[in-house]
Design a protein around this motif. Structure first.
Motif, PDB file in Angstrom:
ATOM      1  N   ASP A  19      -1.155  20.401 -22.352  1.00  0.00           N
ATOM      2  CA  ASP A  19       0.029  20.267 -23.516  1.00  0.00           C
ATOM      3  C   ASP A  19       0.072  18.823 -24.153  1.00  0.00           C
ATOM      4  N   ILE A  20      -0.592  18.300 -25.010  1.00  0.00           N
ATOM      5  CA  ILE A  20      -0.572  17.140 -25.308  1.00  0.00           C
ATOM      6  C   ILE A  20       0.672  16.602 -26.229  1.00  0.00           C
ATOM      7  N   PRO A  21       1.254  17.614 -26.978  1.00  0.00           N
ATOM      8  CA  PRO A  21       2.608  17.190 -27.664  1.00  0.00           C
ATOM      9  C   PRO A  21       3.732  16.746 -26.617  1.00  0.00           C
ATOM     10  N   THR A  22       3.776  17.781 -25.707  1.00  0.00           N
ATOM     11  CA  THR A  22       4.881  17.442 -24.658  1.00  0.00           C
ATOM     12  C   THR A  22       4.501  16.313 -23.943  1.00  0.00           C
ATOM     13  N   LEU A  23       3.248  16.006 -23.512  1.00  0.00           N
ATOM     14  CA  LEU A  23       2.926  14.751 -22.870  1.00  0.00           C
ATOM     15  C   LEU A  23       3.181  13.576 -23.645  1.00  0.00           C
ATOM     16  N   ARG A  24       2.999  13.765 -24.773  1.00  0.00           N
ATOM     17  CA  ARG A  24       3.154  12.494 -25.635  1.00  0.00           C
ATOM     18  C   ARG A  24       4.624  12.136 -25.705  1.00  0.00           C
ATOM     19  N   SER A  25       5.423  13.089 -25.910  1.00  0.00           N
ATOM     20  CA  SER A  25       6.581  13.059 -26.274  1.00  0.00           C
ATOM     21  C   SER A  25       7.493  12.631 -24.997  1.00  0.00           C
ATOM     22  N   LEU A  26       6.878  13.221 -23.913  1.00  0.00           N
ATOM     23  CA  LEU A  26       7.577  12.706 -22.466  1.00  0.00           C
ATOM     24  C   LEU A  26       7.240  11.531 -22.182  1.00  0.00           C
ATOM     25  N   LEU A  27       5.852  10.973 -22.504  1.00  0.00           N
ATOM     26  CA  LEU A  27       5.570   9.781 -22.179  1.00  0.00           C
ATOM     27  C   LEU A  27       6.325   8.640 -23.042  1.00  0.00           C
ATOM     28  N   ILE A  28       6.622   8.723 -24.109  1.00  0.00           N
ATOM     29  CA  ILE A  28       7.556   7.862 -25.180  1.00  0.00           C
ATOM     30  C   ILE A  28       8.603   7.879 -24.513  1.00  0.00           C
ATOM     31  N   LYS A  29       9.479   8.917 -24.043  1.00  0.00           N
ATOM     32  CA  LYS A  29      10.846   8.862 -23.726  1.00  0.00           C
ATOM     33  C   LYS A  29      11.034   8.280 -22.414  1.00  0.00           C
ATOM     34  N   LEU A  30       9.887   8.516 -21.497  1.00  0.00           N
ATOM     35  CA  LEU A  30       9.982   7.928 -20.109  1.00  0.00           C
ATOM     36  C   LEU A  30       9.846   6.475 -20.221  1.00  0.00           C
TER      37      LEU A  30
ATOM     38  N   LEU B 296       0.770  -1.359  -0.079  1.00  0.00           N
ATOM     39  CA  LEU B 296       0.215   0.053   0.098  1.00  0.00           C
ATOM     40  C   LEU B 296       0.952   1.128  -0.169  1.00  0.00           C
ATOM     41  N   LYS B 297       1.783   1.273   0.817  1.00  0.00           N
ATOM     42  CA  LYS B 297       2.782   2.543   0.847  1.00  0.00           C
ATOM     43  C   LYS B 297       3.494   2.778  -0.180  1.00  0.00           C
ATOM     44  N   ARG B 298       4.199   1.527  -0.811  1.00  0.00           N
ATOM     45  CA  ARG B 298       5.116   1.907  -2.103  1.00  0.00           C
ATOM     46  C   ARG B 298       4.182   2.051  -3.092  1.00  0.00           C
ATOM     47  N   PHE B 299       3.135   1.630  -3.226  1.00  0.00           N
ATOM     48  CA  PHE B 299       2.307   1.719  -4.637  1.00  0.00           C
ATOM     49  C   PHE B 299       1.633   3.443  -4.425  1.00  0.00           C
ATOM     50  N   SER B 300       1.381   3.799  -3.350  1.00  0.00           N
ATOM     51  CA  SER B 300       0.934   5.127  -3.165  1.00  0.00           C
ATOM     52  C   SER B 300       1.866   6.082  -3.491  1.00  0.00           C
ATOM     53  N   PHE B 301       3.200   5.870  -2.881  1.00  0.00           N
ATOM     54  CA  PHE B 301       4.365   6.649  -3.122  1.00  0.00           C
ATOM     55  C   PHE B 301       4.624   6.824  -4.550  1.00  0.00           C
ATOM     56  N   GLU B 302       4.732   5.659  -5.056  1.00  0.00           N
ATOM     57  CA  GLU B 302       5.427   5.891  -6.540  1.00  0.00           C
ATOM     58  C   GLU B 302       4.281   5.933  -7.542  1.00  0.00           C
ATOM     59  N   LEU B 303       3.147   5.929  -7.220  1.00  0.00           N
ATOM     60  CA  LEU B 303       2.094   6.468  -8.218  1.00  0.00           C
ATOM     61  C   LEU B 303       2.189   8.020  -8.243  1.00  0.00           C
ATOM     62  N   ILE B 304       2.301   8.502  -7.036  1.00  0.00           N
ATOM     63  CA  ILE B 304       2.688   9.952  -7.216  1.00  0.00           C
ATOM     64  C   ILE B 304       4.004  10.291  -7.856  1.00  0.00           C
ATOM     65  N   ASN B 305       5.010   9.634  -7.573  1.00  0.00           N
ATOM     66  CA  ASN B 305       6.231  10.104  -7.951  1.00  0.00           C
ATOM     67  C   ASN B 305       6.535   9.885  -9.391  1.00  0.00           C
ATOM     68  N   ARG B 306       5.943   8.699  -9.869  1.00  0.00           N
ATOM     69  CA  ARG B 306       5.984   8.412 -11.399  1.00  0.00           C
ATOM     70  C   ARG B 306       5.062   9.079 -12.334  1.00  0.00           C
ATOM     71  N   PHE B 307       3.736   9.332 -11.740  1.00  0.00           N
ATOM     72  CA  PHE B 307       2.729   9.902 -12.850  1.00  0.00           C
ATOM     73  C   PHE B 307       2.157  11.262 -12.463  1.00  0.00           C
ATOM     74  N   PHE B 308       2.417  12.090 -11.330  1.00  0.00           N
ATOM     75  CA  PHE B 308       1.821  13.330 -11.025  1.00  0.00           C
ATOM     76  C   PHE B 308       2.559  14.260 -11.946  1.00  0.00           C
ATOM     77  N   HIS B 309       3.682  14.411 -12.225  1.00  0.00           N
ATOM     78  CA  HIS B 309       4.048  15.578 -13.287  1.00  0.00           C
ATOM     79  C   HIS B 309       3.683  15.012 -14.590  1.00  0.00           C
ATOM     80  N   LEU B 310       3.025  13.693 -14.938  1.00  0.00           N
ATOM     81  CA  LEU B 310       2.487  13.841 -16.272  1.00  0.00           C
ATOM     82  C   LEU B 310       0.922  14.271 -16.166  1.00  0.00           C
ATOM     83  N   PHE B 311       0.368  14.025 -15.014  1.00  0.00           N
ATOM     84  CA  PHE B 311      -0.953  14.491 -14.926  1.00  0.00           C
ATOM     85  C   PHE B 311      -1.161  16.194 -14.929  1.00  0.00           C
ATOM     86  N   TYR B 312       0.068  16.592 -14.487  1.00  0.00           N
ATOM     87  CA  TYR B 312       0.160  18.164 -14.401  1.00  0.00           C
ATOM     88  C   TYR B 312       0.399  18.604 -15.757  1.00  0.00           C
ATOM     89  N   ILE B 313       1.135  18.039 -16.803  1.00  0.00           N
ATOM     90  CA  ILE B 313       1.525  18.458 -18.025  1.00  0.00           C
ATOM     91  C   ILE B 313      -0.050  18.299 -18.867  1.00  0.00           C
TER      92      ILE B 313
END
Length: 682
Positions: free
Chosen positions: A466-477, A443-460
């Protein structure tokens, strides 16, 4: 401690005490051909010779053979043990109520017990050829697996054609045999505690480790289940099932890309929106289908709901205060819930600073990359933004790629740092069982890594739109993270194998110079220098790989196809590590389910409804094209979001309630087994 040992020693005194000295190489070579050690007990340096002698005598009195030596690498005392009498193992198997298949005696002379059954139930009807044909038309596994019965030593001939204990014990797999012996070890008591738990609590016994067989062949998941146990085999069964379901989504993703290849990369097309809907439906059916697969495994592996032996699942670090149960009148160690809640809060406050530090670093990186353009935003840092502008220190073409790699490494090391913090915080919560400890960690690791991995993508996506930047960043990451994972999973096992071989050779030379010890014993000692295999990180990598697929289906359809390819390497490398004995042999457990990881998959599946419906609704109203330039019709947008989201959740709930989690053949097997037992006892 000493008084407890002396009391235990008096209870288990042996009249003919055997000597406690190291055998010669010649005598050991002679004895080792007949003795196959099954476990090694590692004791700390603080354990005295007298205490070890008492332990050896106690084990000997319970049918164990043992051999003591020392690990020259870390100066730990090692005690190799095994049970030579198969009768002890078979009697203990009966106590554990393990299910085994009864042999088919329909064409042989019936046993007396079968005659009793024949008197009380209509055997002719059960064995009727037409009924067997009808059952086989449903599923051939029904006739086979309905013959599971709890093993009983007095009826051992029902499970094996031969009546010799040495032959009957072969009906148990290597993993079951280890589990039986480990359970038998826990029957040796010191006061109210079993000996293993007591010695671990007093920090004398450090670890009890199973020993690898000389030859390990893992050609299928069934081989893994027989050798390592269900707790490891279910991971590989899950990965194979995941791949079999993922190929359909991968085909849909490729079709989407082929149709959509001439469309603009700067918007979400109708084809991509349709693929997102397909992915949401796929995730629902994937979880339901896996639940059905788990129930099939429970029958095929003879588990029937016994995920683990509760008596063996006690956490040795658990500390509680004696408290009487007013219902049963028994005194049991208890730990107040309020104290555990306090440590839950402490765990939360430990995670927040790490997330804040990771977030601040990402904000700086985003400003340098020019991802935060609104100067009025609280996340805008003018000094950092100028570094990537014309004339800035980081105004180069390859700067973006370097910063993306830095972001991936940052996420990886932040997660690694939190893992260490999380393990310590979970230990402080003082869970009674290892299962509760494991679930809290998930529970703790999933909650932490969910925020750490995806929060900045949700922000974009939903702040910057900014869909172009989101798509480009998603592919790279995604691609870079998968490459990192493949390199670690494929190259690391090869390097580990080379290192292990060199280490073993050097260890053999050093040990044989100082002590006259059999070479096979040296190999077993060298095993203890290997890492302990933990499938936790394997699971969490797969979970977030699944997250990329379902959360951003409308933006990044290619994730499903790439995942399908990368998983082949992942499965191969995991099997390679186990087959080549690059890890210590884990303690097997009876299991058929991935446990709380299924709830994590369900959480991501529900969350994907919100993310993908948001992408579809915002794309329908052209929010990603116009929102930053002019106002948007937010009332209609929210209304569309509300309708799609509620319809999707309702459909998901109806599907889950409609489809039975147990396949038809499993239901028939369990009902027929229950009917046979009920008729036999009547």
């Amino acid at each position: 401690m000493k008084q407890a040992f002396n009391q235990l020693y008096r209870q288990h005194t042996i009249s003919n005490n055997k000597s406690f000295t190291l055998p010669t190489k010649q005598s050991l070579e002679q004895s080792y051909q007949d003795v196959k050690f099954q476990f090694v007990m590692q004791f700390s340096k603080n354990t005295t010779q007298e205490q070890l002698e008492q332990i050896v005598n106690i084990l000997l009195n319970h049918g164990f053979q043992s051999y003591k030596t020392r690990n020259l690498q870390n100066d730990k005392i090692l005690l190799f043990i095994c049970i030579g009498d198969p009768k002890i193992i078979l009697e203990q198997a009966e106590q554990m109520q393990l299910y085994k298949l009864v042999i088919d005696r329909s064409n042989t002379q019936m046993h007396d017990v079968y005659k009793k059954i024949a008197e009380k139930i209509n055997v002719k009807k059960i064995l009727d050829e037409r009924l067997v044909i009808a059952l086989n038309q449903i599923d051939q596994r029904i006739v086979k697996f309905e013959n599971y019965q709890k093993f009983k030593y007095d009826l051992k001939s029902d499970f094996c054609l031969q009546n010799d204990d040495a032959e009957i014990i072969k009906i148990f797999s290597p993993s079951e045999t280890l589990l039986i012996i480990y359970n038998y070890l826990h029957t040796i008591k010191i006061g109210d505690l079993d000996m293993i738990h007591f010695l671990k609590t007093e920090e004398y016994l450090l670890q009890v480790t199973p020993i690898h067989d000389e030859i390990v062949q893992l050609n299928s998941v069934s081989d893994i289940e027989r050798y390592f146990g269900g707790n490891l085999a279910v991971y590989f069964e899950f990965m194979n099932f995941y791949q079999s379901m993922l190929k359909y989504l991968a085909i849909a993703a490729i079709i989407t890309l082929v149709i959509d290849h001439q469309s603009s990369l700067f918007k979400i097309t109708n084809v991509a929106s349709f693929y997102a809907v397909v992915t949401m439906v796929w995730s629902t059916f994937f979880i339901i289908a896996w639940r059905r697969k788990e129930n099939e495994l429970s029958v095929e592996w003879g588990v029937f709901g016994q995920q683990h032996i509760k008596r063996l699942d006690l956490n040795p670090e658990y500390k509680g205060k004696p408290k009487m149960n007013y219902i049963t009148g028994l005194v049991k160690n208890s730990y107040p819930t309020s104290s555990r809640i306090f440590y839950y809060m402490v765990s939360l406050f430990e995670a927040i600073p790490i997330l804040i530090i990771a977030g601040l670093i990402k904000i700086v990186v985003f400003n340098i990359n020019g991802l935060i353009r609104n100067e009025s935003s609280i996340f805008y840092i003018r000094l950092a933004a100028k570094l990537n502008q014309e004339g800035g220190l980081l105004y180069y073409k390859y700067t973006t790629n370097i910063l993306d790699i830095f972001t991936i490494l940052l996420i990886f090391y932040i997660n690694t740092l939190y893992t260490k913090v999380c393990i310590n915080s979970t230990k402080r919560e003082n869970h009674r069982t290892n299962l509760r400890f494991y679930n809290s960690l998930i529970l703790k690791r999933f909650s932490f890594e969910l925020i750490n991995r995806f929060f900045h993508l949700f922000y974009i996506a939903f702040i910057e739109f900014d869909i172009p930047t989101l798509r480009s960043l998603l592919i790279k990451l995604f691609v870079m993270d998968q490459i990192r994972r493949v390199l670690l999973e494929s190259l690391l096992p090869l390097l580990m194998k080379q290192k292990y071989e060199k280490q073993k050779e050097q260890y053999c030379l050093n040990l044989q110079k100082k002590e006259d010890i059999n070479e096979k014993i040296v190999d077993r000692i060298a095993e203890l220098e290997l890492w302990e295999y933990d499938d936790f990180d394997d699971y969490i990598e797969v979970i977030f790989q699944y997250g990329y697929i379902v959360l951003f289906a409308a933006i990044f359809p290619l994730a499903a196809a790439l995942t399908y390819i990368f998983n082949f390497i992942e499965i191969w490398s995991d099997k390679f590590k186990l087959a080549n004995k690059l890890y210590q042999r884990n303690l097997p457990k009876k299991a058929y389910s991935i446990g709380e990881w299924r709830m994590v998959l369900m959480t991501l599946s529900v969350l994907s409804i919100y993310t993908n419906t948001a992408f579809i609704a915002l794309a329908y109203f052209n929010v990603f094209d116009t929102c930053q330039k002019s106002g948007c019709d937010w009332e209609n947008i929210l209304l569309l979001l509300f309708i799609i989201e509620h319809f999707s959740l309702g459909l998901k709930y109806i599907v889950q309630q409609t489809i039975n989690s147990k396949p038809k053949w499993v239901r028939i097997v369990l009902r027929r087994m229950k009917r046979k037992r009920r008729n036999f006892h009547n």
